[in-house]
Design an enzyme around this catalytic site. Structure first.
Site, PDB file in Angstrom:
ATOM      1  N   GLY A  12       0.606  -1.018  -0.293  1.00 40.12           N
ATOM      2  CA  GLY A  12       0.535  -0.169  -0.133  1.00 40.12           C
ATOM      3  C   GLY A  12       1.150   1.116  -0.234  1.00 40.12           C
ATOM      4  O   GLY A  12       0.733   2.365   0.778  1.00 40.12           O
ATOM      5  N   GLY A  13       1.748   1.443  -0.196  1.00 41.82           N
ATOM      6  CA  GLY A  13       2.590   2.076  -0.551  1.00 41.82           C
ATOM      7  C   GLY A  13       2.542   3.220  -1.846  1.00 41.82           C
ATOM      8  O   GLY A  13       3.473   4.054  -1.771  1.00 41.82           O
ATOM      9  N   GLY A  16      -0.905   7.885   0.937  1.00 41.49           N
ATOM     10  CA  GLY A  16      -1.069   7.751   2.631  1.00 41.49           C
ATOM     11  C   GLY A  16       0.500   7.939   3.052  1.00 41.49           C
ATOM     12  O   GLY A  16       1.020   8.321   3.359  1.00 41.49           O
ATOM     13  N   GLY A  18       2.008   4.690   3.942  1.00 44.34           N
ATOM     14  CA  GLY A  18       2.726   3.766   2.737  1.00 44.34           C
ATOM     15  C   GLY A  18       4.102   4.659   1.618  1.00 44.34           C
ATOM     16  O   GLY A  18       4.983   4.633   2.616  1.00 44.34           O
ATOM     17  N   SER A 136      -4.210   0.709  14.429  1.00 45.95           N
ATOM     18  CA  SER A 136      -5.124   1.614  13.825  1.00 45.95           C
ATOM     19  C   SER A 136      -5.455   1.756  15.509  1.00 45.95           C
ATOM     20  O   SER A 136      -5.713   0.555  17.040  1.00 45.95           O
ATOM     21  CB  SER A 136      -6.399   1.117  12.981  1.00 45.95           C
ATOM     22  N   TYR A 149     -14.509  -2.623  10.415  1.00 43.00           N
ATOM     23  CA  TYR A 149     -12.870  -2.448  10.725  1.00 43.00           C
ATOM     24  C   TYR A 149     -12.088  -2.350  11.946  1.00 43.00           C
ATOM     25  O   TYR A 149     -10.613  -2.766  12.138  1.00 43.00           O
ATOM     26  CB  TYR A 149     -13.146  -0.985  10.254  1.00 43.00           C
TER      27      TYR A 149
END
Length: 233
Positions: A12-13, A16, A18, A136, A149
């Site tokens: 996920g780079g 954001g 990442g 999170s 989530y």
């Protein structure tokens, strides 16, 4: 660890947290490979950062094996995994669908576990490695509309503790970072970055925490780190 010439894979780079993490680690001298599902956005980020981009879906087991292999070949090894890829669904309990659970858990839980499983083979063989899971504050306390989530992040937190118990004997540090709200593209359906706010966290703050956690001498580890905005109101 010494980040100079560290060999880092960030899922996920392309956006954001990442992307900010890849940038900070690259600036510290690390070799970095980033992944993402949107190939156009991924390659734009890779070109901007001066890193390698590999298009893949962490929910796809074939993609996982291919990506870990390609990353190793490109960097001449691998010693850090940043398990950052994640999505969310934020409906009320009576509005939720099974598909939402399957989609979110497919990436946040199963994808993270299978990525860790694949790199753990490498790390155990070389008797060294680092895994940082991005969870999170939702993984420490539930909230309204957070059923899917929060459940996924509670699961990631639990898995992190299991992997710590399993992998410490192989000199593998498994660490968890819990960001509170970060102004990124995460919650936007069109995946556009949200505008920065002076009192809200940015990807840069989480990247700083990740870098600092990795830079501790290898004889020590920070099992879990939570990052809050100082005064978000």
């Amino acid at each position: 660890m010494n980040l100079n010439n560290a060999k880092v894979l960030v899922t996920g780079g392309s956006l954001g947290i990442g992307k900010a993490t890849a940038k900070k680690l690259k600036e510290a001298g690390a070799q970095v490979v980033i992944t993402g599902r949107n190939e156009v956005r991924l390659q734009a980020a890779a070109n901007e950062l001066g890193v390698r981009g590999i298009a893949m879906d962490v929910a796809n087991t074939v993609d996982i094996k291919r990506t870990v292999s390609e990353a190793q070949e490109y960097m001449g090894g691998l010693n850090v995994l940043i398990n950052n890829a994640g999505i969310g669904a934020f409906d009320l309990l009576d509005e939720l669908t099974l598909e939402q659970f399957e989609t979110v858990f497919g990436i946040n839980v199963f994808g993270a576990a299978l990525m860790a499983q694949e790199v753990a083979k490498v790390f155990k063989a070389q008797n060294y490695g680092n895994i940082i899971n991005i969870a999170s504050t939702a993984g420490t306390k539930g909230f309204e509309r957070g059923t899917v989530y929060a459940a996924s992040k509670f699961a990631l937190r639990g898995m992190t503790q299991c992997w710590q118990a399993e992998l410490r004997k192989f000199n593998v540090r498994v660490m968890l970072v819990n960001p509170s709200e970060v102004k990124t593209a995460f919650a936007n359906p069109d995946r556009t970055e949200r505008p920065e706010e002076p009192n809200k966290l940015r990807g840069e703050e989480i990247a700083h925490a990740i870098k600092a956690t990795l830079e501790m001498d290898d004889r020590g580890m920070i099992p879990e780190l939570t990052v809050w905005a100082t005064n978000p109101w």
